[in-house]
Design an enzyme around this catalytic site. Structure first.
Site, PDB file in Angstrom:
ATOM      1  N   LYS A 129       0.752  -0.970   0.118  1.00 53.84           N
ATOM      2  CA  LYS A 129      -0.296   0.039  -0.386  1.00 53.84           C
ATOM      3  C   LYS A 129       0.697   1.113  -0.500  1.00 53.84           C
ATOM      4  CE  LYS A 129      -4.252  -1.948   2.659  1.00 53.84           C
ATOM      5  NZ  LYS A 129      -5.319  -1.267   1.381  1.00 53.84           N
TER       6      LYS A 129
ATOM      7  N   GLU B  14      -6.189  -9.974   0.930  1.00 59.05           N
ATOM      8  CA  GLU B  14      -5.216 -11.081   1.758  1.00 59.05           C
ATOM      9  C   GLU B  14      -7.123 -11.312   2.668  1.00 59.05           C
ATOM     10  OE1 GLU B  14      -5.422  -7.513   2.435  1.00 59.05           O
ATOM     11  OE2 GLU B  14      -6.064  -7.843   4.628  1.00 59.05           O
TER      12      GLU B  14
ATOM     13  N   ARG C  46     -10.101 -11.297   2.119  1.00 57.66           N
ATOM     14  CA  ARG C  46     -10.663 -12.518   1.473  1.00 57.66           C
ATOM     15  C   ARG C  46     -10.007 -13.822   2.039  1.00 57.66           C
ATOM     16  NH1 ARG C  46     -11.989  -8.843  -3.875  1.00 57.66           N
ATOM     17  NH2 ARG C  46     -11.539  -8.152  -2.030  1.00 57.66           N
TER      18      ARG C  46
HETATM   19  N1  BES Z   1      -8.500  -3.225   4.986  1.00 53.36           N
HETATM   20  C1  BES Z   1      -8.869  -2.966   3.494  1.00 53.36           C
HETATM   21  C2  BES Z   1      -9.199  -2.363   2.962  1.00 53.36           C
HETATM   22  C3  BES Z   1      -9.782  -0.792   4.157  1.00 53.36           C
HETATM   23  C4  BES Z   1      -9.612  -0.119   2.949  1.00 53.36           C
HETATM   24  C5  BES Z   1     -10.317  -1.328   5.129  1.00 53.36           C
HETATM   25  C6  BES Z   1     -10.085   1.399   3.599  1.00 53.36           C
HETATM   26  C7  BES Z   1     -10.366  -0.312   5.541  1.00 53.36           C
HETATM   27  C8  BES Z   1     -10.101   1.105   4.915  1.00 53.36           C
HETATM   28  C9  BES Z   1      -8.202  -4.440   2.473  1.00 53.36           C
HETATM   29  O1  BES Z   1      -7.735  -5.509   2.783  1.00 53.36           O
HETATM   30  C10 BES Z   1      -7.940  -3.974   0.857  1.00 53.36           C
HETATM   31  O2  BES Z   1      -6.712  -3.765   1.197  1.00 53.36           O
HETATM   32  N2  BES Z   1      -8.977  -4.295  -0.326  1.00 53.36           N
HETATM   33  C11 BES Z   1      -8.075  -3.869  -1.487  1.00 53.36           C
HETATM   34  C12 BES Z   1      -8.990  -4.905  -2.370  1.00 53.36           C
HETATM   35  C13 BES Z   1      -8.228  -4.649  -3.774  1.00 53.36           C
HETATM   36  C14 BES Z   1      -6.872  -5.061  -3.608  1.00 53.36           C
HETATM   37  C15 BES Z   1      -9.010  -5.728  -4.814  1.00 53.36           C
HETATM   38  C16 BES Z   1      -8.705  -2.467  -1.337  1.00 53.36           C
HETATM   39  O3  BES Z   1     -10.141  -2.167  -1.067  1.00 53.36           O
HETATM   40  O4  BES Z   1      -7.987  -1.450  -2.734  1.00 53.36           O
HETATM   41 ZN    ZN Z   2      -7.400  -5.654   5.093  1.00 49.07          ZN
HETATM   42 MN    MN Z   3      -5.813  -5.855   2.177  1.00 50.17          MN
END
Ligand code: BES
Ligand code: ZN
Ligand code: MN
Length: 498
Positions: free
Chosen positions: A279, A351, A353
């Site tokens: 990220k 991750e 899911r």
């Molecule tokens: N933990 C994150 C989602 C999240 C984002 C939670 C903002 C709280 C606040 C999750 O694991 C994630 O990184 N999701 C990705 C999914 C994508 C890679 C398909 C996302 O939302 O960008």
């Molecule tokens: Zn996450």
């Molecule tokens: Mn994530």
């Protein structure tokens, strides 16, 4: 803050601060507020007449009796319009009152139950909401920092009721509220702790202490245990983790197969860096809240035990960090989950899911009437519904969906239905595996839900709580930081289960 219930007239109770209330557009107060007004020689009526007190929601008037009664001060909290008043109004009024009392450094506070008089609400429910609002608003995380003086804490809160016939109902509501607030506090604490403290091991220790407290069966599965259970999804995410992963299972009435079984599953990523699909560093610290689902499940299980609900309730929390590492799983890996479904990794940042897949498969063994999962799963859900507005809800069962929506409305932890159409499956088709773990940008919240659907064979509700677990600003009875979202929702849902 010690809570007790007492029968009597609030103006004669021993306390330094009294809290009464006022509806919008009431010109001459009645009930307990009226009695205090009389004891103060009409001081409240006078402030209403001059327009200094209006009874609007959010208002807190402060009066100084100067010897007319024993208390040092009287707070009059506004309840807003009577026509639109509900339990959320009670929680907010209680919160506004107690926060003002705290600001004024009150030690002994006495309050009436908001909404149980001319408000016309159910007495037990109103008492529960009054105590809940007071406790949730005064929650404070014991932060690891040096402070010039310890923060002010109120010692006692006495709930005062004139009508002796209502006291037992108020006591019931108060006891339930204290159990619920304690569950919310645990969930908030776990989210507020830094990720080097709230590790999977810490979550497991918390689960163990809850289990001991309430006689739950408990399993804390380590890497080897997860491998025996073929949990390829969970282990893939855990591969790069320095902290040992823990797969937590709590069972309330675990051996009572005669009772309806509900399974709760919570995503427990104690820190989500994204892994190899790393990220951006901006705001990455918010990803300490990526175990908000697991925290809600642990908090709810604590309340389930305290209230000894007549159900078989199982709490499952797959817990691990998601880290970049020489051992970390990678994009293009193909992983086999515990039900044999193969998954092509597109993003190691998808991750949640992966760990939920094995959590949901594990739930199958309980032959559940319903499974509810909670996960801070997608940024797309926050884009769709907004920060702190509602969790996205997906369900295979319209009845369950309606029960969950009703529970969310009642406790003001809102959920909002989103579609689970089979057409979304197209987006997660893979050339090299049964499915892939990311469906791309469009409909990201729905494609994550359709991914999870590949691992269930029971009535199911998925709640995407991204945007709900952590609050940047805070609100009336939720201080900034971990919100404990989901605990009250789950408890309300379970209590209403018929
Ligand atoms: N933990 C994150 C989602 C999240 C984002 C939670 C903002 C709280 C606040 C999750 O694991 C994630 O990184 N999701 C990705 C999914 C994508 C890679 C398909 C996302 O939302 O960008
Ligand atoms: Zn996450
Ligand atoms: Mn994530």
């Amino acid at each position: 803050m010690k809570i007790s219930v007492q029968q009597g007239e609030i103006q004669s109770v021993t306390a330094d601060t009294l809290i009464v209330n006022l509806f919008d557009e009431v010109t001459s107060p009645s009930g307990a507020t009226g009695a205090v007004d009389q004891a103060l020689g009409g001081a409240i009526s006078e402030l209403i007449a001059s327009g200094d007190l209006t009874g609007k929601a959010g208002e807190v008037g402060v009066l100084y009796p100067r010897g007319a009664i024993a208390a040092k001060r009287v707070l009059v909290v506004g309840l807003g319009k009577r026509s639109s008043f509900n339990l959320e109004g009670v929680r907010q009024a209680a919160a506004n009152g107690i926060k003002q009392a705290q600001k004024l450094k009150a030690k002994q506070v006495a309050t009436i139950v908001h909404g149980a008089g001319i408000g016309g609400l159910d007495v037990t429910a109103a008492a529960q909401a009054t105590v809940e609002g007071s406790l949730l608003a005064t929650y404070r995380f014991a932060a690891t920092k040096q402070e010039p003086e310890p923060p002010h804490a109120i010692d006692t809160l006495t709930i005062v009721e004139f009508d002796g016939g209502k006291v037992a109902a108020i006591e019931t509501g108060s006891v339930q509220a204290q159990a619920i607030a304690a569950g919310v506090a645990i969930a908030r604490d776990l989210v507020n702790m830094p990720p080097n403290v709230a590790t999977p091991t810490k979550l497991a220790e918390t689960a163990v202490s809850i289990a001991h407290e309430h006689n739950f069966n408990i399993i804390v599965g380590d890497r080897a245990w997860a491998a025996e259970h073929n949990m390829g999804g969970f282990l893939a995410v855990a591969k790069g983790a320095g902290e040992p992963p823990k797969f937590i299972v709590l069972e309330h009435n675990g051996d009572r197969e005669d009772l309806d079984t509900i399974v709760l599953v919570g995503k427990g990523i104690t820190f989500d860096t994204g892994g190899i699909s790393i990220k951006p560093s901006e705001r990455m610290e918010a990803m300490k809240s990526d175990m908000g689902g697991a925290a809600a499940v642990l908090g709810a299980m604590k309340v389930v035990g305290a209230l000894d609900l007549p159900l078989r309730v199982i709490g499952i929390a797959p817990c691990t960090e998601n880290m970049p590492d020489a051992n970390a799983y990678r994009p293009a890996d193909v992983i086999t989950a515990s039900n044999g479904v193969t998954i092509e990794i597109i993003s190691t940042d998808a991750e949640g899911r992966m760990v939920l897949a094995d959590g949901l498969v594990y739930a199958t063994r309980y032959n559940p009437k319903a499974v509810i999962d909670l996960a801070t799963l997608t940024g797309a859900c926050v884009i769709a519904l907004g920060q702190g507005m509602a969790a996205g809800l997906f369900s295979t069962d319209d009845g369950l969906r309606d029960q969950m929506v009703a529970a969310g409305t009642a406790v003001h932890e809102r959920v909002w239905p989103l579609p689970l159409w089979d057409d979304y499956k197209e987006a997660i088709k893979s050339d090299v595996a049964d499915i892939k773990n990311s469906g791309g940008r469009f409909g990201g919240v729905a494609t994550s839900a359709i991914f999870l659907k590949q691992f269930i064979n029971y009535p199911w509700v998925h709640l995407d709580i991204a945007g709900m677990a952590l609050s940047e600003k805070g609100s009336t009875y939720t201080p900034r930081g971990g919100t404990g979202y989901g605990v009250r929702l789950l408890v309300e849902f379970l209590r209403n289960w018929a």
